[in-house]
Design a protein around this motif. Structure first.
Motif, PDB file in Angstrom:
ATOM      1  N   HIS A  47       3.434   5.559  -5.954  1.00  0.00           N
ATOM      2  CA  HIS A  47       3.214   5.494  -7.402  1.00  0.00           C
ATOM      3  C   HIS A  47       2.095   6.448  -7.817  1.00  0.00           C
ATOM      4  N   SER A  48       1.040   6.524  -7.008  1.00  0.00           N
ATOM      5  CA  SER A  48      -0.073   7.439  -7.302  1.00  0.00           C
ATOM      6  C   SER A  48       0.375   8.893  -7.246  1.00  0.00           C
ATOM      7  N   ILE A  67       1.939   1.788  -3.477  1.00  0.00           N
ATOM      8  CA  ILE A  67       0.818   2.260  -4.301  1.00  0.00           C
ATOM      9  C   ILE A  67       0.631   3.762  -4.114  1.00  0.00           C
ATOM     10  N   ILE A  68       0.736   4.230  -2.881  1.00  0.00           N
ATOM     11  CA  ILE A  68       0.597   5.670  -2.611  1.00  0.00           C
ATOM     12  C   ILE A  68       1.713   6.445  -3.309  1.00  0.00           C
ATOM     13  N   ASN A 103       2.410   9.584 -10.461  1.00  0.00           N
ATOM     14  CA  ASN A 103       1.559   9.709 -11.636  1.00  0.00           C
ATOM     15  C   ASN A 103       0.663  10.944 -11.557  1.00  0.00           C
ATOM     16  N   GLY A 104       0.205  11.281 -10.351  1.00  0.00           N
ATOM     17  CA  GLY A 104      -0.626  12.474 -10.191  1.00  0.00           C
ATOM     18  C   GLY A 104       0.130  13.745 -10.516  1.00  0.00           C
ATOM     19  N   TYR A 139       0.810  -1.217   0.000  1.00  0.00           N
ATOM     20  CA  TYR A 139       0.000   0.000   0.000  1.00  0.00           C
ATOM     21  C   TYR A 139       0.849   1.275   0.000  1.00  0.00           C
TER      22      TYR A 139
END
Length: 94
Positions: free
Chosen positions: A33-34, A30-31, A37-38, A27
């Motif tokens: 990576h987000s 994932i944060i 990308n954001g 998790y």
């Protein structure tokens, strides 16, 4: 795909893999990576953002203060991951 994107993408991939390996949680990766990308999406979508932060797009050189802040943030993140007291009982290798 550009050949010049291989090295930065590999570095981000290794860092996110390191986070999963040391914390045992996908998790946090994932944060991260987000967030990556954001930020890229925001640069592409908003031209006024690009005008103020041209160094993010490669149009300007990166200010020294930004380099120092990035080094401090990455170093503190690695420090907290390496020296966390969290133990992973499911995987004996961690």
């Amino acid at each position: 795909m550009h050949i010049f994107r291989i090295l930065p993408t590999a570095i981000i991939g290794l860092y996110l893999t390191f986070i999963v390996y040391k914390t045992g949680s996908v998790y946090l990766s994932i944060i991260g990576h987000s967030l990556n990308n954001g930020l890229a999406l925001m640069i592409i979508s908003y031209p006024e953002f690009r005008e103020h932060f041209g160094w993010l797009t490669g149009e300007d050189s990166i200010p020294l203060l930004i380099i120092i802040v990035m080094i401090l943030l990455i170093s503190s993140g690695v420090f907290f991951i390496l020296y966390s007291n969290r133990t992973n009982k499911q995987n004996p290798l961690l």
